[in-house]
Enzyme design. Structure first.
Site, mmCIF file in Angstrom:
data_model
loop_
_atom_site.group_PDB
_atom_site.id
_atom_site.type_symbol
_atom_site.label_atom_id
_atom_site.label_comp_id
_atom_site.label_asym_id
_atom_site.label_seq_id
_atom_site.Cartn_x
_atom_site.Cartn_y
_atom_site.Cartn_z
ATOM 1 N N THR A 1 0.823 -1.215 0.000
ATOM 2 C CA THR A 1 0.000 0.000 0.000
ATOM 3 C C THR A 1 0.851 1.256 0.000
ATOM 4 O O THR A 1 0.437 2.292 -0.522
ATOM 5 C CB THR A 1 -0.930 -0.026 1.231
ATOM 6 O OG1 THR A 1 -1.797 -1.139 1.089
ATOM 7 C CG2 THR A 1 -1.749 1.233 1.355
ATOM 8 N N TYR B 1 -8.298 0.876 -3.227
ATOM 9 C CA TYR B 1 -7.170 1.307 -4.063
ATOM 10 C C TYR B 1 -6.473 0.064 -4.580
ATOM 11 O O TYR B 1 -6.800 -1.053 -4.191
ATOM 12 C CB TYR B 1 -6.184 2.143 -3.234
ATOM 13 C CG TYR B 1 -5.654 1.367 -2.054
ATOM 14 C CD1 TYR B 1 -6.312 1.362 -0.834
ATOM 15 C CD2 TYR B 1 -4.508 0.561 -2.185
ATOM 16 C CE1 TYR B 1 -5.855 0.589 0.234
ATOM 17 C CE2 TYR B 1 -4.055 -0.208 -1.117
ATOM 18 C CZ TYR B 1 -4.732 -0.178 0.082
ATOM 19 O OH TYR B 1 -4.283 -0.937 1.124
ATOM 20 N N ASP C 1 0.373 -6.502 5.162
ATOM 21 C CA ASP C 1 -0.336 -7.741 5.530
ATOM 22 C C ASP C 1 0.604 -8.844 6.016
ATOM 23 O O ASP C 1 0.274 -9.579 6.950
ATOM 24 C CB ASP C 1 -1.169 -8.256 4.352
ATOM 25 C CG ASP C 1 -2.387 -7.382 4.087
ATOM 26 O OD1 ASP C 1 -2.649 -6.475 4.892
ATOM 27 O OD2 ASP C 1 -3.073 -7.600 3.076
ATOM 28 N N LYS D 1 0.677 -6.897 12.742
ATOM 29 C CA LYS D 1 -0.428 -6.026 12.323
ATOM 30 C C LYS D 1 -1.646 -6.405 13.153
ATOM 31 O O LYS D 1 -2.052 -7.561 13.173
ATOM 32 C CB LYS D 1 -0.697 -6.230 10.830
ATOM 33 C CG LYS D 1 -1.761 -5.303 10.262
ATOM 34 C CD LYS D 1 -1.854 -5.429 8.746
ATOM 35 C CE LYS D 1 -2.867 -4.485 8.165
ATOM 36 N NZ LYS D 1 -2.887 -4.520 6.681
ATOM 37 N N GLU E 1 -1.713 -27.783 29.103
ATOM 38 C CA GLU E 1 -2.792 -28.111 28.154
ATOM 39 C C GLU E 1 -2.627 -29.482 27.488
ATOM 40 O O GLU E 1 -3.573 -30.216 27.346
ATOM 41 C CB GLU E 1 -2.945 -27.060 27.034
ATOM 42 C CG GLU E 1 -3.490 -25.735 27.471
ATOM 43 C CD GLU E 1 -4.982 -25.789 27.779
ATOM 44 O OE1 GLU E 1 -5.607 -26.817 27.494
ATOM 45 O OE2 GLU E 1 -5.487 -24.803 28.340
HETATM 46 N N1 LIG Z 1 -1.578 -1.872 3.902
HETATM 47 C C1 LIG Z 1 -1.113 -2.784 3.043
HETATM 48 O O1 LIG Z 1 0.015 -2.688 2.657
HETATM 49 C C2 LIG Z 1 -2.024 -3.903 2.642
HETATM 50 C C3 LIG Z 1 -1.739 -4.586 1.340
HETATM 51 N N2 LIG Z 1 -2.759 -5.572 1.082
HETATM 52 C C4 LIG Z 1 -0.394 -5.303 1.328
HETATM 53 O O2 LIG Z 1 -0.059 -5.965 2.270
HETATM 54 O O3 LIG Z 1 0.298 -5.227 0.344
#
Ligand SMILES: NC(=O)C[C@H](N)C(=O)O
Length: 331
Positions: free
Chosen positions: A14, A28, A95, A167, A288
């Site tokens: 992103t 996007y 991600d 994340k 466990e």
């Molecule tokens: N915020 C991001 O970068 C999410 C994107 N789907 C990626 O991991 O490339």
């Protein structure tokens, strides 16, 4: 005085994303903007370091494969050996950023700063977070006091160890969290450190990217109510060498699944219990489940996706279940 030399390895995500309008913060296309444009978009970088870019991939990080990890790791290992490189910044989708950062933390032998960075909003959005994240990442990569701290992740003004960070939400710029806290902050072009990683990494790691030519198949099966053994058996039938159980609570295993996992272990598949809990798991051996009796391994505080990375690297170095358990406590 000459500025430090930082190489920016761009992989997409992103931070290189573009939307139709400035109002598109969540809709996007990732991996659109080339590395030269990323650098040109932050003229302030030149005040911090001499930055040169390489486009390693141009992909969204959910599509990262083991081959991408190896290609990137080997490129980083080659660059950090060069005297004209003081630090590395990797732009990456968020991600799977935590997986790549941990992989590099385990396998690249260097004390030079290696910083992984991404963004939550595309570069075309109002209040895009990638520009400041990138400037902060280069600031950390160029600084001498960032050395020997392992692979770092810089997001939202915070410096995290690539080992711990994850994340934690997909819609806020404050998305990356470490269960044991951040290492430091970047404020107005300066890093402020508060702690250092305690686990083995980079220079002190027994793993070496230069000795890994392929990574074994390791898969993750998710724990939930009404659980069955279908996924575990299917992964093993398709060649998984280890299975990460993303277990409920303490990495607990539902009773109907225990026989399948014991059977798969007897066939040579490593069984690794981790926890699916959101805030950070803490799975203890023989709590466990009788891990000693079953010859299973616990992932301790590593989340399932990080456990997959360590298991692959460990198995690529020939680890047996005893060595695996030691590694899960040391790394
Ligand atoms: N915020 C991001 O970068 C999410 C994107 N789907 C990626 O991991 O490339």
């Amino acid at each position: 005085q000459a500025k430090p030399q930082v190489v920016l390895l761009a992989t997409g995500g992103t931070i290189a994303g573009a939307g139709a309008t400035a109002a598109n913060s969540a809709t996007y296309q990732a991996a659109k903007v080339p590395v030269d444009k990323l650098i040109a978009g932050v003229p302030e970088l030149a005040q911090v370091a001499q930055v040169r870019g390489e486009q390693v991939f141009q992909i969204a990080s959910e599509s990262f494969t083991n081959e991408h990890l190896l290609t990137l790791g080997k490129r980083v290992a080659a660059l950090v050996k060069q005297p004209d490189v003081d630090g590395i910044v990797i732009t990456h989708g968020t991600d799977t950023l935590e997986e790549t950062a941990y992989f590099l933390n385990l396998t690249v032998h260097t004390d030079k700063p290696v910083v992984v960075v991404g963004s939550m909003r595309p570069s075309t959005a109002l209040s895009a977070d990638g520009v400041l994240n990138l400037l902060n990442a280069v600031t950390v990569a160029a600084a001498r006091d960032s050395r020997a701290k392992g692979v770092l992740v810089v997001m939202n003004d915070e410096i995290h160890t690539g080992r711990d960070v994850s994340k934690s939400i997909n819609i806020r710029t404050e998305a990356f969290k470490s269960p044991w806290g951040a290492l430091g902050m970047v404020v107005e072009g300066k890093g402020y450190w508060f702690r250092a990683p305690a686990k083995r990494h980079t220079m002190n790691s027994e793993f070496d990217i230069e000795k890994i030519s392929a990574l074994p198949q390791v898969d993750i099966a998710y724990g939930y109510g009404n659980l069955n053994d279908i996924a575990y058996r299917a992964f093993a039938a398709k060649g998984a060498k280890a299975l990460i159980h993303a277990g409920t609570g303490n990495g607990s295993v539902a009773a109907p699944v225990v026989p399948a996992l014991r059977e798969l272990r007897s066939q040579g598949v490593q069984i690794i219990r981790s926890a699916r809990v959101v805030g950070g798991g803490f799975v203890l051996r023989n709590a466990e489940q009788p891990d000693d009796q079953y010859d299973w391994v616990v992932a301790h505080d590593l989340n399932p996706q990080k456990a997959r990375i360590l298991a692959m690297v460990a198995l690529a170095h020939g680890a047996d279940s005893k060595a695996l358990q030691r590694m899960f406590l040391e790394y």
